[in-house]
Scaffold this motif. Structure first.
Motif, mmCIF file in Angstrom:
data_model
loop_
_atom_site.group_PDB
_atom_site.id
_atom_site.type_symbol
_atom_site.label_atom_id
_atom_site.label_comp_id
_atom_site.label_asym_id
_atom_site.label_seq_id
_atom_site.Cartn_x
_atom_site.Cartn_y
_atom_site.Cartn_z
ATOM 1 N N ARG A 137 0.865 -1.172 0.000
ATOM 2 C CA ARG A 137 0.000 0.000 0.000
ATOM 3 C C ARG A 137 0.907 1.229 0.000
ATOM 4 O O ARG A 137 1.684 1.436 0.935
ATOM 5 C CB ARG A 137 -0.897 0.007 1.236
ATOM 6 C CG ARG A 137 -1.840 1.203 1.299
ATOM 7 C CD ARG A 137 -2.681 1.150 2.554
ATOM 8 N NE ARG A 137 -3.550 2.302 2.658
ATOM 9 C CZ ARG A 137 -4.455 2.485 3.605
ATOM 10 N NH1 ARG A 137 -4.603 1.565 4.550
ATOM 11 N NH2 ARG A 137 -5.202 3.556 3.645
ATOM 12 N N THR A 138 0.819 2.019 -1.051
ATOM 13 C CA THR A 138 1.702 3.176 -1.189
ATOM 14 C C THR A 138 1.237 4.327 -0.317
ATOM 15 O O THR A 138 0.120 4.317 0.224
ATOM 16 C CB THR A 138 1.769 3.635 -2.650
ATOM 17 O OG1 THR A 138 0.460 4.060 -3.064
ATOM 18 C CG2 THR A 138 2.254 2.513 -3.556
ATOM 19 N N ALA A 139 2.090 5.336 -0.216
ATOM 20 C CA ALA A 139 1.764 6.502 0.615
ATOM 21 C C ALA A 139 0.544 7.247 0.099
ATOM 22 O O ALA A 139 -0.169 7.894 0.874
ATOM 23 C CB ALA A 139 2.974 7.442 0.678
ATOM 24 N N ASP A 140 0.277 7.146 -1.223
ATOM 25 C CA ASP A 140 -0.896 7.842 -1.774
ATOM 26 C C ASP A 140 -2.114 6.929 -1.896
ATOM 27 O O ASP A 140 -3.068 7.219 -2.631
ATOM 28 C CB ASP A 140 -0.570 8.471 -3.132
ATOM 29 C CG ASP A 140 -0.080 7.460 -4.154
ATOM 30 O OD1 ASP A 140 0.082 6.275 -3.781
ATOM 31 O OD2 ASP A 140 0.139 7.838 -5.320
ATOM 32 N N GLY A 141 -2.092 5.784 -1.181
ATOM 33 C CA GLY A 141 -3.287 4.966 -1.061
ATOM 34 C C GLY A 141 -3.566 4.029 -2.218
ATOM 35 O O GLY A 141 -4.722 3.716 -2.492
ATOM 36 N N LYS A 142 -2.528 3.524 -2.871
ATOM 37 C CA LYS A 142 -2.715 2.557 -3.954
ATOM 38 C C LYS A 142 -2.072 1.226 -3.570
ATOM 39 O O LYS A 142 -1.167 1.169 -2.744
ATOM 40 C CB LYS A 142 -2.071 3.085 -5.245
ATOM 41 C CG LYS A 142 -2.687 4.376 -5.764
ATOM 42 C CD LYS A 142 -1.925 4.858 -7.001
ATOM 43 C CE LYS A 142 -2.503 6.166 -7.512
ATOM 44 N NZ LYS A 142 -1.745 6.690 -8.684
ATOM 45 N N GLY A 163 6.404 5.867 4.118
ATOM 46 C CA GLY A 163 4.958 5.967 4.041
ATOM 47 C C GLY A 163 4.268 4.751 3.453
ATOM 48 O O GLY A 163 3.038 4.722 3.365
ATOM 49 N N GLU A 164 5.047 3.749 3.052
ATOM 50 C CA GLU A 164 4.445 2.554 2.460
ATOM 51 C C GLU A 164 4.248 1.463 3.513
ATOM 52 O O GLU A 164 4.909 1.453 4.552
ATOM 53 C CB GLU A 164 5.328 2.027 1.334
ATOM 54 C CG GLU A 164 5.402 2.971 0.150
ATOM 55 C CD GLU A 164 6.181 2.392 -1.010
ATOM 56 O OE1 GLU A 164 5.944 2.821 -2.152
ATOM 57 O OE2 GLU A 164 7.040 1.505 -0.780
#
Length: 418
Positions: A137-142, A163-164
Motif C-alpha cells: 500500500r503506497t503513501a498515496d493509497g494505492k 509511508g508505504e
C-alpha cells in the motif's frame, strides 16, 4: 493497542494461473506474478561421476554446485528436464550412465554406465530461485506489486519507501507452477513487540542469575545444543547465542557476561549422556561440569524422541544443573520443513503439533524451569506474511540469521525485553 487493532484487513486469493487478487483495507487489485527466476549453468566441472553411496543427501560427493552447496541447500531447485552431463565430449544418458536425486540434487554413476568414474564431467542445467514478492500500500493509497530479491533458499522481500506498508507476500518457490493458496501470505498481524517489564520471568525462575546481572557481577552463560547451536554454517555474530549475549550485555551493561558454547551437530540432548568422560560432549564434565550460572538448551533434534526424552532424561538434566548451582532456560525449537512436522505447508501454524514441544512446555511449568518459547513465534510467522521455510539456509532445519534472532527475542522476553 492489540495486534489485531494495528493490522490491515487483508484477503489474498488465487485468480487463475499466475494471478492473485488482493483486498486490503477497502482497496483491491489483481496482480500478475512472475514465475520463479531461472538460472542457466553451463559446463559446471566435477572431477568424476562417483557411484551411489549411502552418504546423507546433504553431503553427497557430487551435486549441482550452484543450486546445492554446503551453505545453501534448496529442495527441488534444479529443473530435471534441463540436465545434460558430458564426459570427454560425449553426452551421457540418464538412466543408463547416471541418475540424480530430483529433490536434493545428488548425482551418481550407474552400474550400466559407459563412462569410467575417474573421468571429469561437465554438467549443464537450469535451476529455479525462490522469491518473496510483496503487495504494498503506497503513501498515496494505492496497491502495487513489488518483486523481491531472488535467492536459491532465503529470498528477501522488497524494501519499502517512506509511508508505504506491506499488506501481503507471495511466496514463489522452485515448485510453483501457478499461484495456489499455499503461496499467499497476507499480513494478518505485525511481529510481536514485547514491552519492557519490571518483573520478568527471570526474576522468579532465575533468581541468582537475575541478581548477579542487576548487581553488575560476572555471569557465565552456557549455550548447549545441536547443530543449530554449533552453527558452523553462519558467521559467529549471527548465531543465536551471540545475538542474545549482545542484547543481554546492552540490557545489563555493568555485568561481565561470558559465553561458553557446546553444540554437537546431528545429536540429541541425551547423546551427551552416552559418551565417555574424555569426550568434549560428556554431559557431567562439559555441560553440568562447567557450573555455568545459566545454561540455555536448544535441541530441535529432541523432537525425534517426542515425549519420551522429556520424561526420561530432562529430570536428570535438571537434577544435575541444580546440584551444580546452574539455572536453566529451555528453548522450544524452531519450525523445520513442514512434512517433518506433519504440516501441509507453512500456513495456519499457530499450534505446534510436535509432541516434544507440548511435553517440554509442561515440564518447564511443572518444575519451575524458565522457558524461552521460540516455537510460539515461529508458529506466528505465517500471520506476519512470512513462510517459515524461507527462514532456513538448507530448506530443512538450519535457520538463517533472522531465524536465529527469533531465539534471541524469546530469550530476551525471559529477561524483560529489549
Amino acid at each position: 493497542m492489540s495486534l489485531a487493532a494495528v493490522a490491515l484487513a487483508v484477503a489474498m486469493v488465487p485468480a487463475g494461473g499466475w494471478n492473485v487478487k488482493v483486498e486490503a483495507d477497502g482497496l483491491n487489485g489483481t496482480f500478475a506474478i512472475d514465475p520463479p527466476n531461472r538460472v542457466e549453468v553451463k559446463g559446471e566441472r566435477h572431477p568424476c561421476l562417483p557411484p551411489k553411496t549411502k552418504t546423507p543427501f546433504w553431503a553427497k560427493e557430487c551435486r549441482f554446485k550452484a543450486a546445492y552447496n554446503p551453505q545453501f541447500l534448496a529442495a527441488w531447485a534444479v529443473d530435471p528436464d534441463s540436465v545434460s552431463i558430458f564426459s570427454d565430449g560425449q553426452k551421457l544418458t540418464r538412466g543408463r550412465d547416471y541418475e540424480f536425486d530430483v529433490q536434493w540434487g545428488g548425482i551418481h554413476r550407474l552400474d550400466t554406465a559407459t563412462v569410467g568414474g575417474d573421468k571429469p564431467i561437465a554438467i549443464h542445467y537450469v535451476y529455479r530461485m525462490r522469491r518473496l514478492d510483496s503487495v504494498v500500500r503506497t503513501a498515496d493509497g494505492k496497491l502495487v506489486l513489488r518483486k523481491g530479491t531472488p535467492h536459491v533458499v532465503i529470498p528477501e522481500p522488497p524494501a519499502l519507501a517512506a509511508g508505504e506498508r506491506r499488506v501481503g507476500n507471495v511466496f514463489v518457490d522452485a515448485q510453483t507452477a501457478a499461484i495456489e493458496p499455499r503461496n499467499l501470505f497476507p499480513i494478518l498481524d505485525p511481529p510481536p513487540q514485547p514491552a519492557r517489564v519490571a518483573n520478568p520471568p527471570a526474576a522468579k525462575l532465575l533468581p541468582r542469575t537475575w541478581a548477579k546481572l542487576n548487581a553488575g557481577e560476572t555471569v557465565t552463560v552456557l549455550a548447549w545444543g545441536d547443530s543449530v547451536t554449533a552453527c558452523g554454517y553462519l558467521p559467529d555474530k549471527d548465531k543465536w547465542q551471540e545475538q542474545f549475549i549482545r542484547r543481554l550485555r546492552t540490557r545489563f551493561p555493568k555485568a561481565d557476561i561470558r559465553l561458553v558454547s557446546n553444540g554437537w551437530g546431528g545429536r540429541c540432548s541425551n547423546s551427551f549422556l552416552a559418551v565417555p568422560p574424555d569426550s568434549p560432549y560428556h554431559f557431567a564434565t562439559k555441560v553440568a561440569g562447567v557450573k555455568a550460572d545459566l545454561v540455555i538448551s536448544e535441541f530441535v533434534n529432541d523432537c525425534g524422541q517426542g515425549e519420551r526424552i522429556v520424561k526420561n532424561d530432562y529430570p536428570k538434566f535438571l537434577k544435575a544443573f541444580r546440584e551444580a548451582g546452574s539455572e536453566w532456560i529451555i528453548m522450544t525449537p524452531h519450525y523445520v520443513r513442514p512434512d517433518w512436522m506433519g504440516l501441509k505447508d507453512c500456513q495456519n501454524t499457530d499450534d505446534d503439533p510436535r509432541p516434544f514441544v507440548k511435553a517440554v512446555r509442561a515440564f518447564a511449568a511443572a518444575n519451575g524451569v524458565a522457558l524461552a518459547d521460540a516455537a510460539r513465534r515461529w508458529g506466528h510467522l505465517w500471520r506476519e506474511g512470512i513462510p517459515f521455510s524461507a527462514m532456513h539456509v538448507n530448506d530443512i532445519n538450519h535457520p538463517a540469521a533472522p531465524g536465529m534472532a527469533i531465539f534471541a527475542d524469546a530469550l530476551m522476553e525471559v529477561f524483560g525485553g529489549d
